[in-house]
Structure formats: structure tokens, C-alpha cells
Design a protein around this motif. Sequence first.
Motif, short mmCIF file in Angstrom:
data_model
loop_
_atom_site.label_atom_id
_atom_site.label_comp_id
_atom_site.label_asym_id
_atom_site.label_seq_id
_atom_site.Cartn_x
_atom_site.Cartn_y
_atom_site.Cartn_z
N ARG A 1 -11.54 -3.85 7.53
CA ARG A 1 -11.40 -2.55 6.89
C ARG A 1 -11.16 -1.46 7.93
O ARG A 1 -11.86 -1.39 8.94
CB ARG A 1 -12.65 -2.22 6.07
CG ARG A 1 -12.62 -0.83 5.46
CD ARG A 1 -13.61 -0.68 4.35
NE ARG A 1 -13.06 -1.34 3.17
CZ ARG A 1 -13.72 -1.46 2.02
NH1 ARG A 1 -14.93 -0.97 1.89
NH2 ARG A 1 -13.15 -2.06 0.98
N ARG B 1 -1.52 -1.50 -6.87
CA ARG B 1 -1.42 -0.75 -5.63
C ARG B 1 -1.36 0.73 -5.96
O ARG B 1 -1.01 1.12 -7.06
CB ARG B 1 -0.23 -1.19 -4.79
CG ARG B 1 1.10 -0.56 -5.16
CD ARG B 1 2.24 -0.92 -4.22
NE ARG B 1 2.45 -0.04 -3.11
CZ ARG B 1 3.21 1.05 -3.13
NH1 ARG B 1 3.82 1.42 -4.22
NH2 ARG B 1 3.37 1.78 -2.05
N LYS C 1 -8.05 1.21 4.17
CA LYS C 1 -7.03 0.16 4.25
C LYS C 1 -7.71 -1.16 4.62
O LYS C 1 -8.43 -1.23 5.60
CB LYS C 1 -5.99 0.54 5.29
CG LYS C 1 -4.81 -0.41 5.39
CD LYS C 1 -3.77 0.08 6.37
CE LYS C 1 -3.01 1.29 5.90
NZ LYS C 1 -2.22 1.14 4.69
N ASP D 1 -4.41 -0.79 0.28
CA ASP D 1 -5.28 0.39 0.29
C ASP D 1 -6.20 0.30 -0.90
O ASP D 1 -5.75 0.12 -2.04
CB ASP D 1 -4.43 1.67 0.23
CG ASP D 1 -3.45 1.74 1.39
OD1 ASP D 1 -3.87 1.44 2.51
OD2 ASP D 1 -2.28 2.10 1.16
N VAL E 1 -7.87 7.33 3.88
CA VAL E 1 -7.37 6.17 3.16
C VAL E 1 -8.10 4.94 3.69
O VAL E 1 -8.16 4.72 4.90
CB VAL E 1 -5.85 6.02 3.32
CG1 VAL E 1 -5.35 4.75 2.64
CG2 VAL E 1 -5.12 7.25 2.76
N GLY F 1 0.81 -1.22 0.00
CA GLY F 1 0.00 0.00 0.00
C GLY F 1 0.84 1.25 0.00
O GLY F 1 2.05 1.23 -0.20
N VAL G 1 -9.06 6.18 -1.79
CA VAL G 1 -8.65 7.44 -1.20
C VAL G 1 -9.85 8.37 -1.32
O VAL G 1 -10.38 8.57 -2.42
CB VAL G 1 -7.42 8.04 -1.93
CG1 VAL G 1 -7.10 9.43 -1.39
CG2 VAL G 1 -6.21 7.11 -1.78
N SER H 1 -11.22 4.94 -6.10
CA SER H 1 -11.09 3.59 -5.55
C SER H 1 -10.65 2.58 -6.58
O SER H 1 -10.80 2.77 -7.78
CB SER H 1 -12.41 3.16 -4.90
OG SER H 1 -13.44 3.13 -5.87
N GLU I 1 -10.45 2.88 8.27
CA GLU I 1 -10.47 4.20 7.63
C GLU I 1 -9.46 5.07 8.36
O GLU I 1 -9.58 5.29 9.56
CB GLU I 1 -11.86 4.82 7.70
CG GLU I 1 -12.88 4.05 6.91
CD GLU I 1 -14.22 4.78 6.82
OE1 GLU I 1 -14.27 6.00 7.04
OE2 GLU I 1 -15.21 4.11 6.51
#
Length: 191
Positions: free
Chosen positions: A183, A69, A105, A124, A103, A5, A127, A139, A185
Motif C-alpha cells: 500500500r 475502479r 494505491k 486505487d 490517494v 486506477g 481517496v 473508499s 499513500e
Amino acid sequence: MIVHGITSQELDRLKSLIGKKLLCFKSQQKDSWNRIFGNILLVTEDSEIELRNELTEIEYFGDSEDVSRFYVNQITTEKPFQLMVEDSIAETSVNEVVEDIIVIKDEINVTDSSGNTIYEITMDDAVIIKTDNSVYAISREWSLEEELIFVKTADYKKDIYSVAQIVSEWSDEDENTVATCNRKEISLKNS
């Protein structure tokens, strides 16, 4: 665990946009599904930052594979912005102040039928650019492609690749493997 990432230096580049006026985005013209190929440019009054979704070779289930990525690059006069495909550049006007960048992740864990971990990766997948009046989501979807989804959104969680889609993508019924996805954020404003 493979970490595939945005690096801490790249996160700092994104964070530097907070508080600045985002003039526009530059990218390939979106198709009818809001898809663009490869990269997008964020233009402020005093900088240009490229968000690039590029295939990069990593260890992949005991072999190697090109998996996409995000990269965050500072654009300069010596290294100007270019689309990753031959096409004309479309501009999306914004003229709003960046209040936060988030982001998305994902930590993905793939287990075999006995519950043993056979692959772990952190990547990731989006964004999110929050301005004083709007929210923009950039995305990734399928991890073996370089396409991006670029949307102005009222609910970015509905407009990015869902956890359910990631679990489905990384699970393999024929191989008796099951994926889970955690997930997170990460707000750059608060980091």
C-alpha cells in the motif's frame, strides 16, 4: 502488471481542488454502514468533480472480468451530475478549505503454491480529502462491486479497506494462491 486506477489527468483534476473551499458533497443518502452506490460529487465555489466507482472490463487471471475502479470526471452544464442509481441526491455540507488529497494505491501480487506470480494489479482503493478542520474518506471495498464507503473520520486508516482484507479477498485457499499487497499513500499536495 495491470494498472487499473486513476489516470494522471484525473489526478490533476483532484489536485485542482487543493486550496479551494469545498462547499459540500452530493451523493446518494448513506445507509447505516456509510455505504453509497457508485458516485459522489465534490462541489467547490467554482467547480464540480465527480468521483465514480464503476465496473470496467479488464484482463483477470487469463480471462476478462468487470472490476471496479475510480474515475474522476469534471461536471459541466452540458454533462450534469447524476447518481448511478435512481434515487434522490443527499447533500453533506462542508464549507472548509481542501488542504490535501491522498490517494491510497495498492499493488497486489498473487502467487501460486510454487511462489510464481500469476497475477499483478495496481488499483486505487480510497481517496482521502483533508480540509482545514476535517478528514473525509471515500473508499472502495470488494473489487467486483460499485459501492463506496463515505465517512468523516478521525483516523482514515481504520475506516478504509485494510491490507489484510485485500490479501484475504485476493487469496484463494482452494486454488493454493496467496496474495500480497503493498500500500502507498500518494499526497497530491506534494506531487
